[in-house]
Motif scaffolding. Structure first.
Motif, PDB file in Angstrom:
ATOM      1  N   ASP A  34      58.951  44.174  40.120  1.00  0.00           N
ATOM      2  CA  ASP A  34      58.532  44.109  41.532  1.00  0.00           C
ATOM      3  C   ASP A  34      57.052  43.790  41.678  1.00  0.00           C
ATOM      4  OD1 ASP A  34      61.111  44.714  42.329  1.00  0.00           O
ATOM      5  OD2 ASP A  34      60.731  46.882  42.389  1.00  0.00           O
ATOM      6  N   ARG A  35      56.299  43.810  40.569  1.00  0.00           N
ATOM      7  CA  ARG A  35      54.863  43.508  40.633  1.00  0.00           C
ATOM      8  C   ARG A  35      54.549  42.081  40.186  1.00  0.00           C
ATOM      9  NH1 ARG A  35      53.159  49.013  37.516  1.00  0.00           N
ATOM     10  NH2 ARG A  35      54.882  50.243  38.378  1.00  0.00           N
ATOM     11  N   ILE A  36      55.589  41.313  39.935  1.00  0.00           N
ATOM     12  CA  ILE A  36      55.394  39.881  39.672  1.00  0.00           C
ATOM     13  C   ILE A  36      55.350  39.209  41.039  1.00  0.00           C
ATOM     14  CG2 ILE A  36      56.283  37.840  38.497  1.00  0.00           C
ATOM     15  CD1 ILE A  36      55.397  40.090  36.635  1.00  0.00           C
ATOM     16  N   ASP A  37      54.159  39.177  41.626  1.00  0.00           N
ATOM     17  CA  ASP A  37      54.007  38.783  43.022  1.00  0.00           C
ATOM     18  C   ASP A  37      52.796  37.872  43.187  1.00  0.00           C
ATOM     19  OD1 ASP A  37      51.926  40.544  42.560  1.00  0.00           O
ATOM     20  OD2 ASP A  37      52.777  42.172  43.755  1.00  0.00           O
ATOM     21  N   GLU A  38      52.205  37.904  44.351  1.00  0.00           N
ATOM     22  CA  GLU A  38      51.061  37.029  44.629  1.00  0.00           C
ATOM     23  C   GLU A  38      49.880  37.305  43.702  1.00  0.00           C
ATOM     24  OE1 GLU A  38      52.710  38.768  46.843  1.00  0.00           O
ATOM     25  OE2 GLU A  38      53.729  37.243  48.050  1.00  0.00           O
ATOM     26  N   ARG A  39      49.695  38.567  43.341  1.00  0.00           N
ATOM     27  CA  ARG A  39      48.584  38.886  42.447  1.00  0.00           C
ATOM     28  C   ARG A  39      48.824  38.304  41.052  1.00  0.00           C
ATOM     29  NH1 ARG A  39      46.926  45.155  43.189  1.00  0.00           N
ATOM     30  NH2 ARG A  39      49.173  45.465  43.026  1.00  0.00           N
ATOM     31  N   PHE A  40      50.058  38.380  40.603  1.00  0.00           N
ATOM     32  CA  PHE A  40      50.394  37.778  39.315  1.00  0.00           C
ATOM     33  C   PHE A  40      50.161  36.264  39.366  1.00  0.00           C
ATOM     34  CE2 PHE A  40      53.306  35.871  36.256  1.00  0.00           C
ATOM     35  CZ  PHE A  40      53.098  36.640  35.124  1.00  0.00           C
ATOM     36  N   LEU A  41      50.580  35.652  40.460  1.00  0.00           N
ATOM     37  CA  LEU A  41      50.378  34.208  40.621  1.00  0.00           C
ATOM     38  C   LEU A  41      48.892  33.871  40.668  1.00  0.00           C
ATOM     39  CD1 LEU A  41      51.697  31.463  41.027  1.00  0.00           C
ATOM     40  CD2 LEU A  41      51.728  31.902  43.489  1.00  0.00           C
ATOM     41  N   ALA A  42      48.103  34.722  41.311  1.00  0.00           N
ATOM     42  CA  ALA A  42      46.651  34.495  41.366  1.00  0.00           C
ATOM     43  C   ALA A  42      46.033  34.561  39.973  1.00  0.00           C
ATOM     44  CB  ALA A  42      45.997  35.526  42.287  1.00  0.00           C
ATOM     45  N   ALA A  43      46.521  35.484  39.155  1.00  0.00           N
ATOM     46  CA  ALA A  43      46.021  35.582  37.772  1.00  0.00           C
ATOM     47  C   ALA A  43      46.373  34.315  36.991  1.00  0.00           C
ATOM     48  CB  ALA A  43      46.621  36.813  37.092  1.00  0.00           C
ATOM     49  N   LEU A  44      47.590  33.833  37.183  1.00  0.00           N
ATOM     50  CA  LEU A  44      47.993  32.587  36.521  1.00  0.00           C
ATOM     51  C   LEU A  44      47.091  31.433  36.932  1.00  0.00           C
ATOM     52  CD1 LEU A  44      51.904  32.563  36.730  1.00  0.00           C
ATOM     53  CD2 LEU A  44      50.500  33.062  34.744  1.00  0.00           C
ATOM     54  N   GLN A  45      46.825  31.320  38.219  1.00  0.00           N
ATOM     55  CA  GLN A  45      46.016  30.210  38.720  1.00  0.00           C
ATOM     56  C   GLN A  45      44.578  30.287  38.214  1.00  0.00           C
ATOM     57  OE1 GLN A  45      46.751  30.687  42.923  1.00  0.00           O
ATOM     58  NE2 GLN A  45      48.449  29.220  42.907  1.00  0.00           N
ATOM     59  N   LEU A  46      44.044  31.505  38.105  1.00  0.00           N
ATOM     60  CA  LEU A  46      42.691  31.662  37.550  1.00  0.00           C
ATOM     61  C   LEU A  46      42.627  31.078  36.145  1.00  0.00           C
ATOM     62  CD1 LEU A  46      41.183  35.192  38.343  1.00  0.00           C
ATOM     63  CD2 LEU A  46      40.399  32.956  39.123  1.00  0.00           C
ATOM     64  N   ILE A  47      43.638  31.410  35.339  1.00  0.00           N
ATOM     65  CA  ILE A  47      43.642  30.956  33.947  1.00  0.00           C
ATOM     66  C   ILE A  47      43.896  29.459  33.859  1.00  0.00           C
ATOM     67  CG2 ILE A  47      44.813  31.188  31.717  1.00  0.00           C
ATOM     68  CD1 ILE A  47      45.381  34.135  32.511  1.00  0.00           C
ATOM     69  N   LEU A  48      44.856  28.971  34.642  1.00  0.00           N
ATOM     70  CA  LEU A  48      45.206  27.550  34.573  1.00  0.00           C
ATOM     71  C   LEU A  48      44.059  26.658  35.041  1.00  0.00           C
ATOM     72  CD1 LEU A  48      48.889  27.705  35.864  1.00  0.00           C
ATOM     73  CD2 LEU A  48      48.152  27.035  33.566  1.00  0.00           C
ATOM     74  N   ASN A 148      48.671  45.686  38.368  1.00  0.00           N
ATOM     75  CA  ASN A 148      48.980  47.104  38.229  1.00  0.00           C
ATOM     76  C   ASN A 148      50.081  47.288  37.181  1.00  0.00           C
ATOM     77  OD1 ASN A 148      50.011  49.775  38.559  1.00  0.00           O
ATOM     78  ND2 ASN A 148      49.110  49.852  40.600  1.00  0.00           N
ATOM     79  N   VAL A 149      49.748  47.966  36.081  1.00  0.00           N
ATOM     80  CA  VAL A 149      50.721  48.226  35.020  1.00  0.00           C
ATOM     81  C   VAL A 149      50.955  49.738  34.883  1.00  0.00           C
ATOM     82  CG1 VAL A 149      50.331  46.110  33.730  1.00  0.00           C
ATOM     83  CG2 VAL A 149      48.856  48.077  33.303  1.00  0.00           C
ATOM     84  N   GLY A 150      50.753  50.451  35.971  1.00  0.00           N
ATOM     85  CA  GLY A 150      50.932  51.897  35.951  1.00  0.00           C
ATOM     86  C   GLY A 150      52.373  52.292  35.701  1.00  0.00           C
ATOM     87  N   VAL A 151      52.558  53.459  35.097  1.00  0.00           N
ATOM     88  CA  VAL A 151      53.898  53.973  34.805  1.00  0.00           C
ATOM     89  C   VAL A 151      54.061  55.350  35.430  1.00  0.00           C
ATOM     90  CG1 VAL A 151      54.045  52.656  32.662  1.00  0.00           C
ATOM     91  CG2 VAL A 151      53.155  54.992  32.592  1.00  0.00           C
ATOM     92  N   ALA A 152      55.317  55.720  35.675  1.00  0.00           N
ATOM     93  CA  ALA A 152      55.590  57.019  36.284  1.00  0.00           C
ATOM     94  C   ALA A 152      55.295  58.158  35.333  1.00  0.00           C
ATOM     95  CB  ALA A 152      57.050  57.074  36.731  1.00  0.00           C
ATOM     96  N   GLU A 153      55.537  57.936  34.041  1.00  0.00           N
ATOM     97  CA  GLU A 153      55.288  58.960  33.033  1.00  0.00           C
ATOM     98  C   GLU A 153      55.187  58.301  31.670  1.00  0.00           C
ATOM     99  OE1 GLU A 153      58.631  61.547  32.103  1.00  0.00           O
ATOM    100  OE2 GLU A 153      59.999  60.143  33.087  1.00  0.00           O
ATOM    101  N   GLU A 154      54.511  58.988  30.755  1.00  0.00           N
ATOM    102  CA  GLU A 154      54.465  58.535  29.376  1.00  0.00           C
ATOM    103  C   GLU A 154      55.722  59.031  28.661  1.00  0.00           C
ATOM    104  OE1 GLU A 154      52.502  56.425  28.314  1.00  0.00           O
ATOM    105  OE2 GLU A 154      50.511  56.645  29.203  1.00  0.00           O
ATOM    106  N   ALA A 155      56.116  58.339  27.616  1.00  0.00           N
ATOM    107  CA  ALA A 155      57.268  58.783  26.836  1.00  0.00           C
ATOM    108  C   ALA A 155      56.920  59.978  25.961  1.00  0.00           C
ATOM    109  CB  ALA A 155      57.793  57.632  25.971  1.00  0.00           C
TER     110      ALA A 155
END
Length: 331
Positions: A34-48, A148-155
């Protein structure tokens, strides 16, 4: 502190603990969809859009993940390398140029080493992508783009050791690398060029000319050679066959040890025969520019173990067998 177990561990509880680790980490990765969104696309565009390279940085366990992400990017068409933030603060910052993009990893977003160099990265004109577990973290606030790569809990049962969080960061890095690979049109041959020592590299970059036998090592006789001379050539060159060529090395035919067995089954009298009388006039051949993997596929398809190599004019230039391909690790 003595960490030796005081009693025999409950095996069923250990297995359940291990399964729970996988379940928690799988859930952490799934949540990233669900976090593969506009921010992810913006990161791709920065690199490209960047004419420079990608520098990935992190400390501790995040540093190990950063190294892996840099390696994956570099091997899939995006020039990248790892810089340790502590070393960057003591001179390695000079490795980062204004045209570069820096990806900084920190689950807490509070890593002092990264927060020390981030303002200098921005000041020199490089762009900053942060991968942290909190949108409001200091590192996220400094970044041009935050993933955002946050997780609900650590294993980890103590919820302390980086486990699910590092898995999530690694997965996000892989998502970036693969999306960039696709955007750049990076294909199997490109991958092989960056992996020349791997199996794929050998299959895609090794040509027949690289593995074939040449010159005096290629068994060859003239069409007027005696049957005995042909057998001697087969034995001497150790390929189980000999090519038959004219004075200009133009391929006329081939005679193999299999042909010999079949000939002996048909007739017991082979005296007085010349090789031209018994050769196969339609030998299987391949060109020197063909991939060695194609030669292997052709041999498998035809259930044969050797091939003659000819140029576009039908001139014999080499020969190879399955042993040559195995030695080159093509098969």
């Amino acid at each position: 502190m003595d960490l030796t177990p005081t009693k025999r561990p409950d095996v069923s509880l250990l297995l359940e603990r291990a399964r729970n680790v996988l379940a928690i980490e799988a859930a952490a990765v799934t949540a990233l969809r669900d976090r593969i969104d506009e921010r992810f696309l913006a990161a791709l565009q920065l690199i490209l859009k960047s004419p420079g390279r990608v520098i990935v940085s992190g400390v501790g366990k995040s540093g190990h993940i950063a190294r892996k992400i840099a390696a994956t990017l570099a091997s899939t068409g995006t020039p990248a390398y790892f810089v340790h933030p502590a070393e960057a603060a003591h001179g390695d910052l000079g490795m980062i140029q204004p045209d570069d993009v820096v990806i900084a990893l920190s689950n807490s977003g509070n890593a002092e080493e990264l927060l020390t160099i981030a303002p200098f990265v921005k000041r020199m004109g490089a762009r900053l992508i942060a991968m942290t577990g909190r949108d409001e973290s200091p590192l996220a606030q400094l970044a041009d783009v935050h993933l955002n790569v946050g997780v609900a809990e650590e294993a980890c049962p103590l919820n302390l050791a980086p486990t699910a969080s590092t898995t999530a960061a690694l997965a996000m890095g892989d998502a970036l690398a693969v999306a960039l690979l696709d955007a750049r049109g990076f294909g199997p041959e490109d991958f092989a060029r960056s992996h020349p020592g791997g199996a794929l590299g050998r299959r895609l970059l090794t040509h027949v000319r690289d593995v074939m036998r040449k010159g005096e090592t290629v068994p060859m006789v003239s069409p007027d050679a005696s049957f005995a001379d042909a057998l001697l050539e087969i034995s001497r060159k150790g390929m189980g066959m000999t090519a038959v060529c004219d004075d200009h090395c133009k391929l006329l035919g081939v005679f193999t040890d299999g042909d010999l067995r079949r000939l002996l089954e048909r007739t017991g009298n082979i005296s007085g025969l010349s090789i031209a009388d018994v050769m196969n006039h339609s030998p299987r051949c391949i060109g020197p520019e063909a991939l060695a993997a194609e030669a292997a596929s052709l041999m498998e398809q035809l259930s044969i173990t050797r091939l003659l190599v000819t140029d576009s004019d039908g001139i014999l230039v080499g020969a190879l067998n399955t042993q040559d391909l195995m030695k080159a690790k093509v098969i």
